[in-house]
Design a protein around this motif. Sequence first.
Motif, short mmCIF file in Angstrom:
data_model
loop_
_atom_site.label_atom_id
_atom_site.label_comp_id
_atom_site.label_asym_id
_atom_site.label_seq_id
_atom_site.Cartn_x
_atom_site.Cartn_y
_atom_site.Cartn_z
N THR A 1 0.83 -1.21 0.00
CA THR A 1 0.00 0.00 0.00
C THR A 1 0.86 1.26 0.00
OG1 THR A 1 -1.70 -1.17 1.25
CG2 THR A 1 -1.82 1.23 1.25
N PHE B 1 -5.97 8.49 1.66
CA PHE B 1 -6.64 7.91 2.82
C PHE B 1 -7.98 7.30 2.42
CE2 PHE B 1 -9.28 8.50 6.75
CZ PHE B 1 -8.67 7.50 7.49
N ARG B 2 -8.71 8.02 1.55
CA ARG B 2 -10.03 7.52 1.12
C ARG B 2 -9.89 6.27 0.26
NH1 ARG B 2 -12.57 12.45 -1.64
NH2 ARG B 2 -14.40 11.14 -1.91
N SER C 1 -7.40 4.12 0.50
CA SER C 1 -6.97 3.01 1.36
C SER C 1 -8.10 2.56 2.29
CB SER C 1 -5.73 3.40 2.16
OG SER C 1 -6.03 4.40 3.10
N LEU C 2 -9.01 3.48 2.63
CA LEU C 2 -10.17 3.09 3.45
C LEU C 2 -10.96 1.99 2.75
CD1 LEU C 2 -12.02 6.16 5.04
CD2 LEU C 2 -11.02 4.17 6.18
N SER D 1 -8.72 -1.24 2.54
CA SER D 1 -8.47 -1.85 3.85
C SER D 1 -9.75 -2.52 4.38
CB SER D 1 -7.97 -0.81 4.85
OG SER D 1 -8.93 0.21 5.03
N ASN E 1 -4.25 1.66 6.30
CA ASN E 1 -4.51 3.11 6.28
C ASN E 1 -3.30 3.92 6.73
OD1 ASN E 1 -7.30 3.46 5.33
ND2 ASN E 1 -7.77 2.13 7.05
N ASN E 2 -2.63 3.42 7.76
CA ASN E 2 -1.40 4.07 8.21
C ASN E 2 -0.34 4.09 7.10
OD1 ASN E 2 0.52 4.98 10.42
ND2 ASN E 2 1.52 3.11 9.72
#
Lengths: 232, 232
Positions: free
Chosen positions: A111, A141-142, A144-145, A148, A180-181
């Motif tokens: 990621t 972030f969106r 990966s949300l 994930s 996400n991190n």
Amino acid sequence: MANIFSKYDLVSMPVVDQENHLIGRITIDDVVDVLEEEGSEDMAYIAGAPDEEITEDSIFKLARARLPWLLVAFMGELLAAFILNQFDVTLQQKLMIASFIPIIMAMGGSTAQQASVIVIRGLATGDLSLRDTGPRLLKEFRISLLNSLFFAIVLFLIVYLWDSAYFATILAVSIFVVINNAAIIGALVPLTFKRLKIDPALAAAPFISTTNDILGILIYLTISTLLLSHGI
Amino acid sequence: MANIFSKYDLVSMPVVDQENHLIGRITIDDVVDVLEEEGSEDMAYIAGAPDEEITEDSIFKLARARLPWLLVAFMGELLAAFILNQFDVTLQQKLMIASFIPIIMAMGGSTAQQASVIVIRGLATGDLSLRDTGPRLLKEFRISLLNSLFFAIVLFLIVYLWDSAYFATILAVSIFVVINNAAIIGALVPLTFKRLKIDPALAAAPFISTTNDILGILIYLTISTLLLSHGI
């Protein structure tokens, strides 16, 4: 500079001094040379093998050129070994936690690499600038949300069938947080390098992957320890 | 093609059919466009985020584009979890083995990525051809021999001070075998892809790193099991 040639289909460009006196020109064949050079340079940075010539003959020189980048990984992962060793009570309690260290590391690493290469490429082509830092981080972030969430659900189902609901919960929460991190780290590090006027391509492989391995392990084992001790 | 432009500093090149009739020309500004495209394409393949546009707005499209490459890693590392689970007797016998899984994975992964990117770049620039397969593999092996020896010695000393000579031996032998195996895999896979007429850049991140994680873990745990049972 190459972007300007490409955008306007130029074949040569004048070079002027501060008083607009013509002092020379850049021709498009120079641009071709630079582009070839730059493309392979960025690739080489990502792999941690910069400036290496395929035609270089000395094995010692080649080994020494690659060594520093391997050393970054080595020392980072030695720290990871030290951290893992602190969690031996948790691992003793549930040995199966060890089996899932690789998947946690790899999902975080992949990621982060996706996010970082997109950002590095965007900064190189000029499609992305430092002004976009906030929106870009939010966008990564969106993305990966979504991914994930997908992997958290799939992993929950697999581990639930394989072992137990409580261990499935540990893994689902862990992979969700780790992915996400990693997306944030992957996007943030090249942007920070750019802000510090360091080539963002330098950030990619050694720095980001090692950071992510350590953080991924810390997140996974901390969540495991917390959830195990609360007897979920 | 770009290599010919670069080599001879051409600004345009005629295109002829099989009977040498002029049917058109390629100008250098096309070459600039292609080079920019190719450079970022290769980088994107390495990250497992091909064809992604930084300006693409739909989060769902972006997440879906990156998903297949994450799935390759996910399924590969699930296999790694299964393999690790088979070695639970070994892990129970010596829990500290788990702490060194990350360093074994990362050193193998970094070595393979260095070797693969050098080979991919060499094939792209034309400095390396399929005829060089044998010599290139030998060269990568000789480079990795030097570096693996270095890390085997350093790791032996650290683990000897940290734990014991017998566990230090397990780790030194493991990291030596894993690094050399990774160098061969890293160089061999892109050359094989090229031979099969698949873009070698496709081989890089998802395929090579996952293969290496699985092989690295297998090698490490097999060596651990053998040496532990012989009571070294």
